[in-house]
Scaffold this active site. Sequence first.
Site, PDB file in Angstrom:
ATOM      1  N   ARG A 188       9.603  42.983  68.851  1.00  0.00           N
ATOM      2  CA  ARG A 188      11.156  42.793  69.141  1.00  0.00           C
ATOM      3  C   ARG A 188      11.905  43.020  67.704  1.00  0.00           C
ATOM      4  NH1 ARG A 188      15.146  38.156  70.463  1.00  0.00           N
ATOM      5  NH2 ARG A 188      16.811  39.354  70.483  1.00  0.00           N
ATOM      6  N   HIS A 234      22.262  42.238  66.856  1.00  0.00           N
ATOM      7  CA  HIS A 234      21.656  41.058  66.744  1.00  0.00           C
ATOM      8  C   HIS A 234      22.939  40.538  65.480  1.00  0.00           C
ATOM      9  CE1 HIS A 234      18.312  37.947  66.828  1.00  0.00           C
ATOM     10  NE2 HIS A 234      19.013  37.343  65.810  1.00  0.00           N
ATOM     11  N   GLU A 284      22.065  36.668  71.849  1.00  0.00           N
ATOM     12  CA  GLU A 284      22.769  35.470  72.143  1.00  0.00           C
ATOM     13  C   GLU A 284      24.125  35.662  71.809  1.00  0.00           C
ATOM     14  OE1 GLU A 284      21.065  32.945  68.955  1.00  0.00           O
ATOM     15  OE2 GLU A 284      19.018  32.985  69.905  1.00  0.00           O
ATOM     16  N   ASN A 293      15.981  32.924  74.959  1.00  0.00           N
ATOM     17  CA  ASN A 293      15.611  32.194  73.527  1.00  0.00           C
ATOM     18  C   ASN A 293      15.844  30.891  73.884  1.00  0.00           C
ATOM     19  OD1 ASN A 293      15.613  34.904  72.797  1.00  0.00           O
ATOM     20  ND2 ASN A 293      17.231  34.778  71.383  1.00  0.00           N
ATOM     21  N   TYR A 302      14.889  26.810  72.169  1.00  0.00           N
ATOM     22  CA  TYR A 302      14.290  25.937  70.976  1.00  0.00           C
ATOM     23  C   TYR A 302      14.306  24.623  71.436  1.00  0.00           C
ATOM     24  CZ  TYR A 302      14.648  30.402  68.371  1.00  0.00           C
ATOM     25  OH  TYR A 302      14.571  31.569  67.933  1.00  0.00           O
ATOM     26  N   GLU A 340      12.604  34.804  72.295  1.00  0.00           N
ATOM     27  CA  GLU A 340      12.483  33.908  71.215  1.00  0.00           C
ATOM     28  C   GLU A 340      11.944  32.681  71.439  1.00  0.00           C
ATOM     29  OE1 GLU A 340      15.814  33.640  68.466  1.00  0.00           O
ATOM     30  OE2 GLU A 340      16.339  35.749  68.688  1.00  0.00           O
TER      31      GLU A 340
HETATM   32  O1  IFM Z   1      16.981  32.987  63.426  1.00  0.00           O
HETATM   33  C1  IFM Z   1      17.766  32.868  64.670  1.00  0.00           C
HETATM   34  C2  IFM Z   1      17.731  34.083  65.623  1.00  0.00           C
HETATM   35  O2  IFM Z   1      18.494  35.066  64.572  1.00  0.00           O
HETATM   36  C3  IFM Z   1      18.483  33.844  66.820  1.00  0.00           C
HETATM   37  N1  IFM Z   1      18.050  32.761  67.598  1.00  0.00           N
HETATM   38  C4  IFM Z   1      17.767  31.641  66.945  1.00  0.00           C
HETATM   39  C5  IFM Z   1      16.975  31.829  65.747  1.00  0.00           C
HETATM   40  C6  IFM Z   1      16.477  30.347  64.917  1.00  0.00           C
HETATM   41  O3  IFM Z   1      17.775  29.743  64.605  1.00  0.00           O
END
Ligand code: IFM
Length: 459
Positions: free
Chosen positions: A78, A122, A167, A295, A297, A366
């Site tokens: 990606r 992006h 995002e 995405n 985290y 992500e």
């Molecule tokens: O680096 C970023 C990415 O550009 C978008 N999602 C979160 C990642 C980590 O913060």
Amino acid sequence: MPELPTFPPGFVFGAATASYQIEGAVREDGRGPSIWDTYSHLPGATDRGDTGDVACDHYHRYPEDVALLRDLGVESYRFSVAWPRIQAEGSGPANPKGLDFYSRLVDSLLEAGIEPAATLYHWDLPQALEDRGGWRVRDTAERFAEYTAIVAEHLGDRVPRWITLNEPWCSAFLGYSVGRHAPGAKEGKGALAAAHHLLVGHGLAMQALRAAGAGEAGITLNLDRNLPATDSDADLAAVVRADTLHNLVWTEPILAGRYPATEEETWGELITAPDFRRDGDLELIAQPLDFLGINYYRPIVVAAAAHREPDPARRVATDNRFTETQYPNVRRTAMGWPVVPASFTDLLTTLKSAYGDALPPVYITENGSAEPDTVDPDGAVHDTDRVEYLRSHLTALRAAMDAGVDVRGYYVWSLLDNFEWALGYAKRFGIVRVDYDTLVRTPKDSYHWYRELIAAHRG
Ligand code: IFM
């Protein structure tokens, strides 16, 4: 060594990056300035004044990066297309040199047996469009559709997976309200207008991709798992506002064709009779997706708080009467983010419960962690914590799939250490280390671990 999680046949393993974070070469071959070029050069905007001028120099070194991907064994890569390489000022005829770069990248991926997955936006908006209002104005959504049509016409036959926006929460709220991302604006209504025009841009881009007969298409959202700090009514109400701001503002229009029922409670008069919404917008935004990119985290712990911003016109993202508190007793990554894999499972199963059959197949576009990597004298990076982060999150993902969520693939963030936006190069998310003095790439232990996982999956 804990067992490797297993996935069904056909599950796609990939790695992800984004243009401004890795490409460099910001003034080459007709590329115009983006909002991130402008913003990162403002004094004090990024940590240590870091910019994406050189980044990982991927623009020149992409053959080496494709070789790393091939050796890793990923089925898909990606990347994102930099709009200002294709149209320096965000409109008008295409720049052949910009198209040629992505065409060469796509061809070398295909030669290496890797499926390209292209993100159209992006965050690197052409500065010329920001000068005309940026995402606050509808014209930017229309220009985005034109740009999408150009890219789809040139690459549509070779790229099987397309992501309109990455995002949009960050673009709208970090960019136009918190002011910590480009263009660095601190507004109220401007941020809500930006959120809406990003949604409209997504809808128009979906139409352009369909018209070009491009492959499967969707959008990537960074959905948050918001947890109440306590079970008090005030904290539970704060979670509703946090959910509205982070999640429902996107998922309700896109997946259910409606605006969030909780938006007035969250934004008050700022969202009353908004002049940026038009009849027909919801139908445009809610077009069927082939997939939803997510995405993930970390979870966020939310507690009720009084307004801190005295100006009601600016109380949008920064100040919705909640505050983030610490998740107790867990490890934190170098970003300070708590590591709670179970909340990844919960995010996905909760989304499935909320939208049922309206939730399309999911790709995790992500997931990964920034860690304070150290380099051994022999050059090796033993990033044990990152390996454990990836292992535990893939296990949590598998649990969500077992609970009925249709997940088709997973992209690790990121292939390379790169420019982490306002935090510059200090935060390293890569499974490959980049030495920013020499630009030498060194696969970390996490790269080798991921390679083994993929090889075991392929059998
Ligand atoms: O680096 C970023 C990415 O550009 C978008 N999602 C979160 C990642 C980590 O913060």
